[in-house]
Structures are given as structure tokens and as C-alpha cells.
Scaffold this active site. Structure first.
Site, PDB file in Angstrom:
ATOM      1  N   ASN A 150       0.897  -1.297   0.268  1.00  0.00           N
ATOM      2  CA  ASN A 150      -0.217   0.158  -0.369  1.00  0.00           C
ATOM      3  C   ASN A 150       0.884   1.413  -0.051  1.00  0.00           C
ATOM      4  OD1 ASN A 150       0.690  -0.648   2.787  1.00  0.00           O
ATOM      5  ND2 ASN A 150      -1.527   0.611   3.484  1.00  0.00           N
ATOM      6  N   GLU A 248       3.449  -6.419  12.393  1.00  0.00           N
ATOM      7  CA  GLU A 248       2.540  -4.794  12.165  1.00  0.00           C
ATOM      8  C   GLU A 248       1.165  -5.179  11.218  1.00  0.00           C
ATOM      9  OE1 GLU A 248       2.573  -1.994  13.869  1.00  0.00           O
ATOM     10  OE2 GLU A 248       4.315  -2.359  14.790  1.00  0.00           O
ATOM     11  N   CYS A 282      -3.333   1.769   6.239  1.00  0.00           N
ATOM     12  CA  CYS A 282      -3.977   0.974   7.154  1.00  0.00           C
ATOM     13  C   CYS A 282      -4.413   1.928   8.371  1.00  0.00           C
ATOM     14  CB  CYS A 282      -2.588   0.012   7.876  1.00  0.00           C
ATOM     15  SG  CYS A 282      -0.608   1.329   8.378  1.00  0.00           S
ATOM     16  N   GLU A 461       6.993  -0.132  16.194  1.00  0.00           N
ATOM     17  CA  GLU A 461       7.977   0.242  15.352  1.00  0.00           C
ATOM     18  C   GLU A 461       8.493   1.852  15.870  1.00  0.00           C
ATOM     19  OE1 GLU A 461       6.683  -0.483  11.137  1.00  0.00           O
ATOM     20  OE2 GLU A 461       7.957  -1.937  11.546  1.00  0.00           O
TER      21      GLU A 461
HETATM   22  P1  NDP Z   1      -0.099  -9.208   2.642  1.00  0.00           P
HETATM   23  O1  NDP Z   1      -0.299 -10.049   4.451  1.00  0.00           O
HETATM   24  O2  NDP Z   1      -0.431 -10.451   1.958  1.00  0.00           O
HETATM   25  O3  NDP Z   1       1.562  -9.332   2.440  1.00  0.00           O
HETATM   26  C1  NDP Z   1       2.646  -8.729   3.232  1.00  0.00           C
HETATM   27  C2  NDP Z   1       3.697  -9.211   3.089  1.00  0.00           C
HETATM   28  O4  NDP Z   1       3.387 -10.103   3.199  1.00  0.00           O
HETATM   29  C3  NDP Z   1       4.217  -9.768   1.371  1.00  0.00           C
HETATM   30  O5  NDP Z   1       5.667  -8.758   1.335  1.00  0.00           O
HETATM   31  C4  NDP Z   1       3.889 -10.749   0.873  1.00  0.00           C
HETATM   32  O6  NDP Z   1       4.265 -10.781  -0.418  1.00  0.00           O
HETATM   33  C5  NDP Z   1       4.818 -11.067   2.422  1.00  0.00           C
HETATM   34  N1  NDP Z   1       3.915 -12.257   2.350  1.00  0.00           N
HETATM   35  C6  NDP Z   1       2.257 -12.791   2.273  1.00  0.00           C
HETATM   36  N2  NDP Z   1       2.759 -14.193   2.435  1.00  0.00           N
HETATM   37  C7  NDP Z   1       3.890 -14.953   3.784  1.00  0.00           C
HETATM   38  C8  NDP Z   1       4.335 -15.982   4.007  1.00  0.00           C
HETATM   39  N3  NDP Z   1       3.341 -16.436   4.579  1.00  0.00           N
HETATM   40  N4  NDP Z   1       5.739 -15.390   4.816  1.00  0.00           N
HETATM   41  C9  NDP Z   1       6.104 -14.029   4.375  1.00  0.00           C
HETATM   42  N5  NDP Z   1       5.859 -12.844   3.872  1.00  0.00           N
HETATM   43  C10 NDP Z   1       5.098 -13.825   3.538  1.00  0.00           C
HETATM   44  O7  NDP Z   1      -0.413  -8.270   3.126  1.00  0.00           O
HETATM   45  P2  NDP Z   1      -0.686  -6.849   1.839  1.00  0.00           P
HETATM   46  O8  NDP Z   1       0.397  -7.062   1.036  1.00  0.00           O
HETATM   47  O9  NDP Z   1      -2.353  -7.428   1.607  1.00  0.00           O
HETATM   48  O10 NDP Z   1      -1.092  -5.317   2.822  1.00  0.00           O
HETATM   49  C11 NDP Z   1      -2.294  -5.325   2.950  1.00  0.00           C
HETATM   50  C12 NDP Z   1      -2.311  -6.124   4.831  1.00  0.00           C
HETATM   51  O11 NDP Z   1      -1.727  -4.736   5.167  1.00  0.00           O
HETATM   52  C13 NDP Z   1      -3.358  -4.954   5.441  1.00  0.00           C
HETATM   53  O12 NDP Z   1      -4.053  -5.593   6.328  1.00  0.00           O
HETATM   54  C14 NDP Z   1      -2.412  -4.061   6.035  1.00  0.00           C
HETATM   55  O13 NDP Z   1      -4.367  -3.672   6.963  1.00  0.00           O
HETATM   56  C15 NDP Z   1      -1.574  -4.316   6.141  1.00  0.00           C
HETATM   57  N6  NDP Z   1      -0.906  -2.948   6.782  1.00  0.00           N
HETATM   58  C16 NDP Z   1      -0.823  -3.173   8.185  1.00  0.00           C
HETATM   59  C17 NDP Z   1       0.128  -1.756   8.415  1.00  0.00           C
HETATM   60  C18 NDP Z   1       0.947  -1.483   9.762  1.00  0.00           C
HETATM   61  O14 NDP Z   1       1.524  -1.053  10.275  1.00  0.00           O
HETATM   62  N7  NDP Z   1      -0.228  -2.080  11.122  1.00  0.00           N
HETATM   63  C19 NDP Z   1       1.025  -0.521   7.426  1.00  0.00           C
HETATM   64  C20 NDP Z   1       0.412  -0.802   5.911  1.00  0.00           C
HETATM   65  C21 NDP Z   1      -1.089  -2.053   5.530  1.00  0.00           C
HETATM   66  P3  NDP Z   1       3.747 -10.990  -1.398  1.00  0.00           P
HETATM   67  O15 NDP Z   1       3.146  -9.774  -1.795  1.00  0.00           O
HETATM   68  O16 NDP Z   1       4.569 -11.001  -2.489  1.00  0.00           O
HETATM   69  O17 NDP Z   1       2.321 -12.125  -1.257  1.00  0.00           O
END
Ligand code: NDP
Length: 480
Positions: A150, A248, A282, A461
Site C-alpha cells: 500500500n 504490524e 492501514c 516501530e
Molecule cells: P500481505 O499479508 O498479503 O503481505 C504482506 C507482505 O508479506 C508481502 O510482501 C507479501 O508478499 C508477504 N507475505 C505473504 N505471505 C507470506 C508468507 N507466508 N511468509 C512471508 N511473507 C509473506 O499484506 P498485503 O500486502 O495485502 O498488505 C495489506 C495489509 O497490510 C492490510 O491488512 C493492512 O492493514 C496491512 N498494513 C498494516 C500496516 C500497519 O502498520 N499495521 C501498514 C500497512 C498495511 P507478496 O505480496 O509477494 O505475497
């Protein structure tokens, strides 16, 4: 077609298995480059490079490390336009947003932690008549940083900058959906004078590349930002290996509006806190609770403003909202709008996919959507949608507002609008969230703790919290 590469041991390289994944431009729905589908072999290569680099990097003074991080900050700033264009194209966000938020914040993340590297101090605890404890903080070693799509470079740098500032070597993976600015970062790293192997950037899926990072026995800590389900899986995998974890995760943030607020300021900011980055931050406030006496006035003004937000392709200077990040994500968001209708909600504006003129006719655009008439505990109001969809709900008392606000499994952030000082502090104190904004939203101070409670995450963080996470404390007692 352009193939981006991993960045390992200070050099760009192809994935060892030779496989690539399509990278789709959200604005057009077309594939525009290929990214490495990295595997555990690529992660192993990066870890080997990081192991060699660790004594060099951790042996440098904070001042030396800080100077290199400062050059990275300046290096991104120098190529601002290129980074802005790449981020906007990869993610679908308006150019203006990437130019005002994403890339400047990535620049300041490196800048801030460059200076932090010089300011780390140790603690001591004097024991009357016994002796003195002193506590050192050493880097952990090799750490993994995994970030979402995002706010791609912004959140990527938010992790890797403190990890590097505190002397660790890093294996980092951006989201496979938005890899481009992390790819460009390799060029800046090369020019910065950072020793080879200190920062290694692996592209690929979470399932393979991400999982290989989480499972690698030599990677001692994982800093992850993403969905709660993924965080749960990572915690389950990493905990038996006793890795340090910072998670996070998702949110379903309440925006609580009292009748005595500064209406104009509130309404202007609430449009932003609902729909900035197509609602894919988020920290966006997706559940808006409004004191009943203000409800009708709020609803009329809010819907009027929201219905005027221009949804357009990211390079259109008039675009207030661009494309959502991918087709599956668009389908997910649209399915929640259908669910809201089934649950008895009324769509006040939006609710549909937007089709632009060619060449953007297959892009992933959704009209900003406002829904009312839903129970606070229905699925639409409990599950994270992470798109341009908000619900509005009236409340009668402060207690009721808090009860509804605290009713989800999440607890990332909250926004409160009131001019009653005591009430502002009381609600802030009782709302279940790691971050609370009173009469404002998304105002950032890099020194403050950032993170959520409940299913929104573990750990914090930002500032010293991040520097502490990326170091191990050792206490030494000397007796008199
Ligand atoms: P995901 O959980 O799908 O992915 C996040 C990252 O983790 C990506 O790089 C993804 O790779 C990787 N990933 C996915 N599966 C695995 C695994 N099994 N092992 C290790 N890494 C993995 O989240 P999104 O990218 O869809 O992001 C949106 C989410 O992030 C929302 O829920 C949002 O709320 C949250 N978010 C939270 C924030 C916070 O500060 N709390 C800030 C911003 C977002 P790939 O994309 O290549 O699958």
C-alpha cells in the site's frame, strides 16, 4: 519486456531458478514488467552475503553508518521524480500522492535513522552500596524485513533504515505487487558506499521468497507489515525458532465525531482519512461514528464532498483517487460492498467499479463509497476491507461510541473529533488502539511509537522502539 532483478551482495542478479512473475499496472490492467520469482536458493545466497558483511557493518561506528544512510536519503531525493513516477505506476496511486507522501517520507525515514545511528546511548543503573549495571545494545545480526503494497517504499524504508542504523545486515522483500521502487533503491545503495551484502533485496511471492526468509535459521528477527492472517502464519512459523518478531497488521479504525467538533476541519480531514490512497492505508478510518445530533448535517456534507472526488488515472493532475492495487483486491472490495447491501446497508454514494476511457478502460477503479444503516457488529463493520469504502453510524453517548469503536478484533489507530478537552483525553484513554489522533489525522512524528494492539500487531516501530527491536540488550553488573 523489462525484467527487474534481485539485489544481492551489492549487485543486481537474476533469480537462480530463472522464473519470473508478471507485474501488472493497476491503472491499465496490463503487464508492464517481470519480477523475479525468487526461492530459498536466492534467500540463501543473500544470507551468505549478509554473513560476510556483518562484521564490517557492525564494526563501523554509528557515525560511519549514519553517513551512508544519509547518502541514501539524499540519493532518493535527487531522483525524486523517477521514484515518484515508479511508485505511482506500480501501485495505481495518484502521482501527487506519491510526490507529497510516499517518496518524501521514504527520504525522511533514511534521514531520521541516519541521525539515530549517531545518538544511540547505553543505560546504566546504579545500585546503592552494591555496584553499577550497564546495558549495552548490540545489533542482532541478519534480520528479515517484509513489507506490503500500500505504501511500498515508505514502509520498506521504515523497516530497513532502523535495521541498518543499528548495525544489522538485512534481507528485505517488498510486496510482489509493488516491487519497483525497492528495485530502484539498489542503484542508490550502490552509489551510497554501503558495503556489499549489507542490504539484500529479494523479489518474489510471500509463499516462496517471504516464507524462505521467515524460515531461514540464520535470520534472527523478522519485521513484518501486512495482513493479520499472514502475521499469524509468520508468528506460528518463527516462534519455535525463537526469532524476534515485530508484526504490524490489519486495522478497522474508528473515527469518532462529536457534535462539538470544528465541523469544517473535521469534514475536510475525514474525507482524507477515509479515501486517501484509495482507502488503502492501514490508518484510514473506515468506521465513522457520528453523534446523533450532528448525523444528518455530517451525512449531507460528507456525501456531497465524497461524490465530487475525481477518480482518474494516476497521471491525471485532477485525480483525487487512482486505481486500487490489483484486480483480486478490486474484486474483494466490490464483494464487501455487495455484502454490506445484503446486511441491510444503504449505499449513499459510490458502490461501483469505475470504467475510464482507453487506455485505462481495464484499470482497477472503484468509486469512493459511503454506506449507512449497518449494525456495528455486522461483518462489513468488523472485517478489514482496505479500500475506498466507509460506513457511517450514529451514536447517542460517549459510552456507546466507545463500545462500538472497541468492538472489533483490531486496535491499530483511532481518530477523535471534539472541542471538549477532557472528553478528548478520556476517549483517547479508553479507545483500544496503539495510535490516537485528536482533531487531526496522519500527522507523523518519527520519534513516536507506531503499532497496534489486539489483532493489529505485536511490538512497535518508530524512533527508539525500532532501534531497540533491532538490537539485543546485554546487562553487565560490576560490584564495588
Ligand atoms: P500481505 O499479508 O498479503 O503481505 C504482506 C507482505 O508479506 C508481502 O510482501 C507479501 O508478499 C508477504 N507475505 C505473504 N505471505 C507470506 C508468507 N507466508 N511468509 C512471508 N511473507 C509473506 O499484506 P498485503 O500486502 O495485502 O498488505 C495489506 C495489509 O497490510 C492490510 O491488512 C493492512 O492493514 C496491512 N498494513 C498494516 C500496516 C500497519 O502498520 N499495521 C501498514 C500497512 C498495511 P507478496 O505480496 O509477494 O505475497
Amino acid at each position: 519486456m523489462k525484467r527487474i532483478q534481485n539485489f544481492i551482495n551489492g549487485e543486481y542478479c537474476d533469480p537462480q531458478a530463472g522464473n519470473y512473475i508478471d507485474n501488472v499496472e493497476p491503472a491499465t490492467g496490463e503487464v508492464y514488467c517481470l519480477i523475479p520469482d525468487s526461492t530459498e536458493e536466492d534467500v540463501a545466497m543473500a544470507v551468505a552475503a549478509a554473513e560476510k558483511a556483518f562484521p564490517i557493518w557492525s564494526g563501523m561506528t554509528g557515525e560511519e553508518r549514519g553517513a551512508i544512510l544519509m547518502r541514501i536519503s539524499l540519493g532518493i531525493e535527487k531522483r525524486m521524480d523517477e521514484f515518484v513516477a515508479a511508485e505511482s505506476r506500480d501501485n495505481g496511486k495518484p502521482l501527487s500522492l506519491a510526490a507529497h507522501v510516499d517518496i518524501p517520507r521514504a527520504v525522511s525515514n533514511f534521514h531520521f535513522f541516519a541521525t539515530a545511528a549517531e545518538h544511540v546511548s547505553s543505560e546504566s543503573h546504579y545500585m546503592e552500596g552494591v555496584g553499577v549495571n550497564y546495558t549495552t545494545r548490540k545489533p542482532i545480526g541478519i534480520v528479515g524485513c517484509i513489507s506490503p503494497w500500500n505504501l511500498p517504499l515508505y514502509l520498506f524504508s521504515w523497516k530497513i533504515a532502523p535495521a541498518l542504523a543499528s548495525g544489522n545486515c538485512v534481507i528485505a522483500k517488498p510486496s510482489e505487487i509493488t516491487p519497483y521502487t525497492a528495485y530502484l533503491l539498489g542503484e542508490v545503495i550502490k552509489e551510497s558506499g554501503m558495503p556489499a551484502g549489507v542490504l539484500n533485496i529479494i523479489h518474489g511471492t510471500g509463499q516462496y521468497a517471504g516464507d524462505a526468509i521467515v524460515k531461514h535459521p540464520k535470520i534472527k528477527a523478522i519485521s513484518f507489515t501486512g495482513g493479520t492472517k499472514t502475521g499469524e502464519y509468520i508468528a506460528r512459523t518463527a516462534a519455535p525458532m525463537f526469532k524476534k518478531l515485530s508484526l504490524e497488521l490489519g486495522g478497522k479504525n474508528p473515527n469518532i465525531i462529536f457534535a462539538d467538533c470544528d465541523f469544517d476541519e473535521m469534514i475536510k480531514t475525514t474525507v482524507r482519512s477515509s479515501f486517501a490512497n484509495q482507502g488503502q492505508i492501514c490508518l484510514c478510518g473506515s468506521r465513522i461514528f457520528v453523534e446523533r445530533s450532528l448525523y444528518d448535517k455530517f451525512k449531507t456534507a460528507f456525501v456531497e464532498r465524497v461524490s465530487k472526488l475525481t477518480v482518474s488515472h494516476p497521471t491525471d493532475p485532477n485525480a483525487k483517487m487512482g486505481a486500487v492495487v490489483s484486480e483480486p483486491h478490486m474484486e474483494k472490495v466490490l464483494s464487501y460492498i455487495e455484502l454490506a447491501k445484503q446486511e441491510g446497508g444503504t449505499v449513499l454514494t459510490g458502490g461501483n467499479r469505475v470504467h475510464l476511457e482507453a487506455p485505462y478502460n481495464n484499470g482497477f477503479y472503484i468509486a469512493p463509497t459511503v454506506i449507512e444503516g449497518l449494525a456495528y457488529d455486522c461483518r462489513t463493520n468488523q472485517e478489514e476491507i482496505f479500500g475506498p469504502v466507509v460506513t457511517i453510524t450514529p451514536f447517542d453517548t460517549e459510552e456507546e461510541a466507545l463500545m462500538m469503536a472497541n468492538s472489533t478484533v483490531y486496535g491499530l489507530s483511532a481518530t477523535v473529533w471534539t472541542s471538549d478537552l477532557k472528553r478528548a483525553h478520556r476517549v483517547a484513554d479508553n479507545v483500544q488502539a496503539g495510535i490516537v489522533w485528536l482533531n487531526c489525522w496522519l500527522v507523523r512524528d518519527l520519534r513516536t511509537p507506531f503499532g497496534g494492539v489486539k489483532a493489529s500487531g505485536v511490538g512497535r516501530e518508530g524512533g527508539w522502539e525500532a532501534m531497540r527491536f533491532f538490537t539485543e540488550a546485554k546487562n553487565v553488573l560490576v560490584t564495588f
